[in-house]
Design an enzyme around this catalytic site. Structure first.
Site, PDB file in Angstrom:
ATOM      1  N   ASP A  30       9.177   2.769   0.192  1.00 48.48           N
ATOM      2  CA  ASP A  30       8.096   3.409   0.934  1.00 48.48           C
ATOM      3  C   ASP A  30       8.270   3.015   2.396  1.00 48.48           C
ATOM      4  O   ASP A  30       7.886   1.920   2.814  1.00 48.48           O
ATOM      5  CB  ASP A  30       6.745   2.944   0.386  1.00 48.48           C
ATOM      6  CG  ASP A  30       5.580   3.530   1.179  1.00 48.48           C
ATOM      7  OD1 ASP A  30       5.834   4.173   2.229  1.00 48.48           O
ATOM      8  OD2 ASP A  30       4.428   3.337   0.764  1.00 48.48           O
TER       9      ASP A  30
ATOM     10  N   TYR B 104       0.842  -1.191   0.000  1.00 48.63           N
ATOM     11  CA  TYR B 104       0.000   0.000   0.000  1.00 48.63           C
ATOM     12  C   TYR B 104       0.878   1.242   0.000  1.00 48.63           C
ATOM     13  O   TYR B 104       1.824   1.330   0.784  1.00 48.63           O
ATOM     14  CB  TYR B 104      -0.895  -0.005   1.247  1.00 48.63           C
ATOM     15  CG  TYR B 104      -1.835   1.177   1.343  1.00 48.63           C
ATOM     16  CD1 TYR B 104      -2.866   1.346   0.419  1.00 48.63           C
ATOM     17  CD2 TYR B 104      -1.712   2.116   2.364  1.00 48.63           C
ATOM     18  CE1 TYR B 104      -3.739   2.424   0.513  1.00 48.63           C
ATOM     19  CE2 TYR B 104      -2.587   3.194   2.463  1.00 48.63           C
ATOM     20  CZ  TYR B 104      -3.595   3.349   1.537  1.00 48.63           C
ATOM     21  OH  TYR B 104      -4.468   4.403   1.630  1.00 48.63           O
TER      22      TYR B 104
ATOM     23  N   LYS C 228       3.467   8.659   9.058  1.00 51.09           N
ATOM     24  CA  LYS C 228       3.262   8.045  10.370  1.00 51.09           C
ATOM     25  C   LYS C 228       4.230   8.564  11.448  1.00 51.09           C
ATOM     26  O   LYS C 228       4.062   9.692  11.895  1.00 51.09           O
ATOM     27  CB  LYS C 228       3.257   6.523  10.231  1.00 51.09           C
ATOM     28  CG  LYS C 228       2.150   6.094   9.233  1.00 51.09           C
ATOM     29  CD  LYS C 228       1.770   4.641   9.231  1.00 51.09           C
ATOM     30  CE  LYS C 228       0.478   4.456   8.466  1.00 51.09           C
ATOM     31  NZ  LYS C 228       0.598   3.861   7.144  1.00 51.09           N
TER      32      LYS C 228
HETATM   33  C1  PLP Z   1      -0.020   4.363   5.819  1.00 52.60           C
HETATM   34  C2  PLP Z   1       0.794   4.136   4.616  1.00 52.60           C
HETATM   35  C3  PLP Z   1       0.762   4.996   3.515  1.00 52.60           C
HETATM   36  C4  PLP Z   1      -0.236   6.129   3.404  1.00 52.60           C
HETATM   37  O1  PLP Z   1      -0.033   7.113   4.346  1.00 52.60           O
HETATM   38  P1  PLP Z   1      -1.260   8.098   4.702  1.00 52.60           P
HETATM   39  O2  PLP Z   1      -0.643   9.062   5.666  1.00 52.60           O
HETATM   40  O3  PLP Z   1      -2.333   7.244   5.280  1.00 52.60           O
HETATM   41  O4  PLP Z   1      -1.667   8.760   3.438  1.00 52.60           O
HETATM   42  C5  PLP Z   1       1.640   4.793   2.485  1.00 52.60           C
HETATM   43  N1  PLP Z   1       2.519   3.782   2.526  1.00 52.60           N
HETATM   44  C6  PLP Z   1       2.585   2.926   3.554  1.00 52.60           C
HETATM   45  C7  PLP Z   1       3.601   1.845   3.556  1.00 52.60           C
HETATM   46  C8  PLP Z   1       1.718   3.065   4.628  1.00 52.60           C
HETATM   47  O5  PLP Z   1       1.764   2.170   5.630  1.00 52.60           O
END
Ligand code: PLP
Length: 428
Positions: free
Chosen positions: A239, A144, A267
């Protein structure tokens, strides 16, 4: 436990907010029942609107790595608020947090702050496309990267839970530039590169995925991606929205000693305020406006409240040389406890863990990619989730999520959790 007030608040919310929530996974659709409304939280504990207390294993999906209402973050936000909450002008704070992030994370020289992980990943691929002058990207099924159009192709957790791996509203034009590979499968990636010569701008990957449960990269997988990217002029994007400032000070690049070209954050980096960021060596970052051709902007980007919270969080993590070891030890302790209890009850399971990311899959076979993660027994998970909730333990309401461990947890809290799992396991 009673949830009368939460039920009423949810009914009210449903009248004016789609599904009653501002982010789908909060709605409990994957596990049934109604969401609990949070009232307050401190340290490892969360209190709902009905006065129930839970040990929290979500921690705002990661940011509360040092516990809720962590005092240095609360103090920093309070102090900044008095000075004005937004200017639309540069502030010294932005340079301070940027310098600290650049010092903590390997292989980055410049960083730009945005307001979410979604924005960070969206901007990172635009930058990669601008820099390489190529259009296509490779992403992995079950990873994601936020909800921007290019990534809503088999996107893990929320998107999987809701059965919209390919969301309506994403055009086929956009979808055709996103190539899908299986995580931990280098041959698959190599085949895609061969089939699209000189067309791939970037490979984006959760280097330790946490959005299909926690997945452990096979030995050589990340190194193999690095090599293929180098060989074919492709940028490797890690990411690290979930893993950054969690698995190590420098994230997965440090933990597994693999270099990425662009890294994205979210985060933890915001300490609980809306912050994302993307970073790379200067040569790449200088492609961004105002000094380069790739446009990227934000009215509230680098917002002083958010920067103050993020800076306090990063400073705390940077100053505490034992924090990542403690997190690892606590999570390993929890892992052992869960293993023993589930084994005693003859339950089929697989536990994956890297550092303070852990997930329990109700399937005896190894879970190493999206296909194997999707085989887990959702009905057992549903019972497990509600059972734990009734015992005062709050884990993510989806089988496709990792647990987010906080350093605020004591060993008594962990023992309490393991006892709760013992009781619930007997009923599965
Ligand atoms: C949570 C998450 C996102 C998205 O971040 P948001 O602040 O919710 O837009 C992208 N990549 C990873 C790996 C995530 O865990």
């Amino acid at each position: 436990m009673l949830y009368q007030r939460s039920s009423r608040l949810f009914a009210e919310a449903e009248q004016v907010i789609p599904g009653g929530v501002n982010s789908p996974v909060r709605a409990f659709k994957a596990v049934g029942g109604k969401p609990i409304f949070a009232k307050s939280a401190k340290g490892a504990y969360l209190y709902d609107e009905d006065g129930n207390r839970f040990i929290d294993y979500i921690n705002s999906w990661g940011p509360m790595i040092l516990g809720h209402a962590f005092q240095p973050v609360v103090d920093a936000v309070k102090q900044r608020a008095e000075l004005g909450t937004s200017f639309g002008m540069p502030t010294e704070l932005e340079t301070q947090i940027a310098a600290l992030a650049v010092a903590m994370v390997p292989n980055i020289e410049k960083i730009r702050f945005v307001n979410s992980g979604t924005e960070a990943c969206m901007s990172a691929i635009r930058l990669a496309r601008g820099y390489t002058k190529r259009d296509k990207i490779i992403k992995f099924a079950g990873c994601y990267h936020g909800h921007s159009d290019s990534f809503l192709i088999q996107a893990g957790s929320g998107a999987v839970t809701f059965g919209t791996p390919n969301s309506p509203g994403v055009t086929s034009g956009t979808a055709k530039d996103t190539l899908l590979a299986a995580y931990n499968d280098l041959q698959n990636v190599s085949d895609l590169i061969d089939a699209n010569p000189n067309e791939i701008a970037a490979i984006i990957v959760e280097p330790v995925p946490g959005n299909m449960g926690c997945i452990v990269p096979k030995k050589g997988f990340l190194e193999g991606l690095r090599q293929m990217c180098t060989d074919h002029g492709i940028l490797l994007i890690f990411d690290e929205v979930m893993t950054g400032f969690r698995l190590a000070k420098g994230g997965v690049q440090e933990l597994f000693n693999v270099k990425a070209d662009i890294v994205t954050f979210g985060k933890v980096i915001g300490g609980g305020l809306p912050v994302g960021a993307f970073a790379a060596r200067s040569e790449i970052m200088n492609y961004l406006a105002p000094i380069g051709p790739v446009y990227q902007a934000g009215t509230l980007s680098g917002n002083p409240l958010a920067m103050a919270a993020g800076l306090a969080m990063l400073q705390a993590l940077n100053d505490d040389s034992g924090v990542f070891n403690r997190l690892e030890e606590k999570t390993a302790y929890l892992e052992k406890g869960i293993r023993d209890v589930l084994n005693q009850n003859n339950i089929d399971f697989t536990i994956n863990r890297v550092g303070s990311m852990i997930s329990v899959h109700f399937d005896a076979e190894p879970v190493y990619d999206f296909k194997t993660a999707a085989k887990g027994d959702n009905e057992t998970f549903r019972k497990f989730f509600h059972g734990l909730l009734a015992e005062g333990v709050y884990i993510a309401p989806s089988a496709y999520e990792t647990w987010f461990i906080t350093d605020a947890l004591t060993y008594d809290d962990l023992d309490f959790t393991i006892e709760a799992i013992r009781k619930v396991s007997a009923t599965l």
